[in-house]
Each structure stands twice: as C-alpha cells, then as structure tokens.
Design an enzyme around this catalytic site. Structure first.
Site, short mmCIF file in Angstrom:
data_model
loop_
_atom_site.label_atom_id
_atom_site.label_comp_id
_atom_site.label_asym_id
_atom_site.label_seq_id
_atom_site.Cartn_x
_atom_site.Cartn_y
_atom_site.Cartn_z
N CYS A 55 -1.62 -79.36 31.33
CA CYS A 55 -0.21 -79.40 30.89
C CYS A 55 -0.09 -80.07 29.53
O CYS A 55 0.74 -79.65 28.70
CB CYS A 55 0.64 -80.16 31.90
SG CYS A 55 1.13 -79.22 33.34
N CYS A 92 3.99 -71.94 35.71
CA CYS A 92 2.81 -71.10 35.48
C CYS A 92 2.33 -70.50 36.81
O CYS A 92 2.48 -71.11 37.87
CB CYS A 92 1.67 -71.94 34.91
SG CYS A 92 2.02 -72.62 33.29
N CYS A 104 0.13 -72.59 39.30
CA CYS A 104 0.70 -73.86 39.80
C CYS A 104 2.07 -73.68 40.44
O CYS A 104 2.81 -74.66 40.60
CB CYS A 104 0.79 -74.87 38.66
SG CYS A 104 -0.80 -75.23 37.91
N CYS A 144 5.46 -81.57 34.66
CA CYS A 144 4.40 -81.15 33.74
C CYS A 144 4.15 -82.20 32.66
O CYS A 144 3.10 -82.21 32.03
CB CYS A 144 4.73 -79.80 33.10
SG CYS A 144 6.20 -79.83 32.07
S1 SF4 Z 1 1.60 -75.77 34.97
FE1 SF4 Z 1 -0.55 -75.50 35.63
S2 SF4 Z 1 -1.39 -73.80 34.43
FE2 SF4 Z 1 0.57 -74.44 33.46
S3 SF4 Z 1 -0.07 -75.82 31.87
FE3 SF4 Z 1 0.36 -77.09 33.68
S4 SF4 Z 1 -1.58 -77.28 34.82
FE4 SF4 Z 1 -1.81 -75.64 33.27
#
Ligand code: SF4
Length: 245
Positions: free
Chosen positions: A122, A204, A207, A230
């Site tokens: 993130c 995303c 996740c 995040c």
């Molecule tokens: S939500 Fe998940 S995939 Fe998206 S940036 Fe964060 S850790 Fe990475």
C-alpha cells in the site's frame, strides 16, 4: 463565512468545525474553493461517498481536479465506473500511480507482496503516489465518513493532515450510509455494480472480499488481517512510517 488562512492552528480548525457541523457538502466545497483556489484537489476511490461528492463538484465547481490512485490491481468494474462518471458528470480524472510495475515489484520484493506485507504494498502503490499528487496542493477533499469504521469515528469536517502537510476536507463526515445511497438513487448516479454483489467497500482485487450481511462496511478489506486502512487516511497527528519500505 470568514476566510481562514494558514497557519492552521487548533483553535482556527475548532471554530471552522463548529460552524460546519451541520453544513451541507455544497457549503463546505464552496468554502474550500474560496479558501484554497487552484490548490484544492479531490481524491476518490470511486466508493459511494465519492460519487456523491463528485456530483456536488460537477454541479458547483467542475474545475476542481479529481485524482484516483491506480494500483494496477483495481477491479475492471471500477474502471468501468470511472468511464461512466466521466461521461455522466463531465469530469476528467487524474490518474496517479507508482512507476513500479507489478512485474518489477515481484522481481524486487517477491510474489504477491500484498499477502506477505500489505503495508509495504500500500505504501508503494497508494501512499507514495498520493504524496506526490498532493505535493503542490494546500488542501484535498475526501469522501471518508464517521460511520465507515471505528478508526474513522472521530474525523472532523476540516482537519490538518500532517503526513501530507495539507488541509483535509471531509464534507460527508457526518453522513450515514442510508443518506449516501438515497442521494445516489435520487440523482440516478452510476455506482460500482459490485456493491450489488455483497461488496460494500471496494479496493484492490487481491485485498477485497464480499461481506456477509450484518458485518461492518470495511470488513471485506484485508479480510483475516489486522490491517484496516491502506494508510492514505492516517489519524490526525500521525506521520507515514518509512519502516515498511
Ligand atoms: S490494497 Fe492490497 S494490492 Fe492494493 S496496494 Fe494495498 S496491499 Fe497492495
């Protein structure tokens, strides 16, 4: 309303928030534009609150730029919604993203970093691009609300966002979920079709999970982990950690 300029001390913010506790998003956005002019930007993840705010922006200040963070891992449905909003509301979005491709990320940090170290993922794919986007701004607008989660229960309409060194406007801080969805339906606004399939909050692909009825709105984000945010919305007074890099 009286204009307030930097420095944004606690008493100035307190007075503004007292005045804005029952203000409409329109009043807050107009104040934001009057106060910050071209140094104001909105950020969206294309959630329901963001759609409501984008409708307000399109009606009263369509010149405010709207940014989104493209992690290269967004749902195709989210991109479809962005195109619908562009067409419907006449908005054009600024895409902000890391230069680190997913392939390069895998080569450097190993496969599926989001599973092993989501904070680092993130930080690279969301927080840093946002920092870059806010570098030359004095204020940003977000769609976060008090009812989203415990972590957001005390947000104010206007805050000093220390990690970015800018003022943060949360015009829907006091709105509830029903109010947001009523507004969307009343104004026949497009929304992410995944909301109809049990996804109250959408980020995303790796996740985000669907949520059984009765669970909290953000329960499907990083499900099974302690992580709740995040990292782009840090509590007031905190800094972004470099330790995850
Ligand atoms: S939500 Fe998940 S995939 Fe998206 S940036 Fe964060 S850790 Fe990475």
């Amino acid at each position: 309303m009286e204009l307030v300029t930097a420095p944004w001390d606690h008493s100035a913010l307190r007075d503004i928030n007292v005045q804005f506790e029952h203000a409409s998003p329109r009043e807050i956005l107009l104040w934001g534009q009057e106060t910050f002019g071209d140094d104001l930007i909105m950020a969206t993840g294309f959630g329901p609150s963001g759609i409501v705010l984008m409708d307000f922006v399109s009606k009263i200040q369509p010149q405010i730029p709207i940014l989104y963070l493209d992690t290269d891992l967004l749902f195709p449905e989210t991109h479809t919604l962005r195109r619908e909003l562009e067409e419907r509301l006449g908005l054009s979005f600024q895409r902000h993203a890391t230069e680190l491709s997913l392939k390069a990320q895998e080569a450097t940090y190993g496969p599926k970093l989001w599973k092993r170290n989501p904070d680092q993922c993130c930080l690279m794919r969301k927080v840093r691009p946002l920092q870059e986007a806010l570098k030359n701004k004095r204020a940003w607008i977000t769609g976060i609300r008090r009812d989203h989660s415990k972590a957001r229960a005390h947000i104010q309409v206007v805050e000093w966002d220390d990690p970015y060194g800018v003022v943060k406007l949360n015009p829907l801080a006091y709105w509830g979920n029903d109010e947001v969805w009523s507004y969307i339906q009343l104004n026949d606004l497009p929304y992410n079709i995944l909301h109809d399939e049990g996804y109250p909050s959408i980020g995303c692909v790796p996740c985000t999970r669907s949520v059984p009825p009765g669970e909290s709105m953000r329960a499907g984000r990083w499900r099974g982990r302690e992580k709740l945010e995040c990292g782009i919305h840090k509590p007031v007074g905190s800094k972004h950690s470099e330790a995850a890099e």
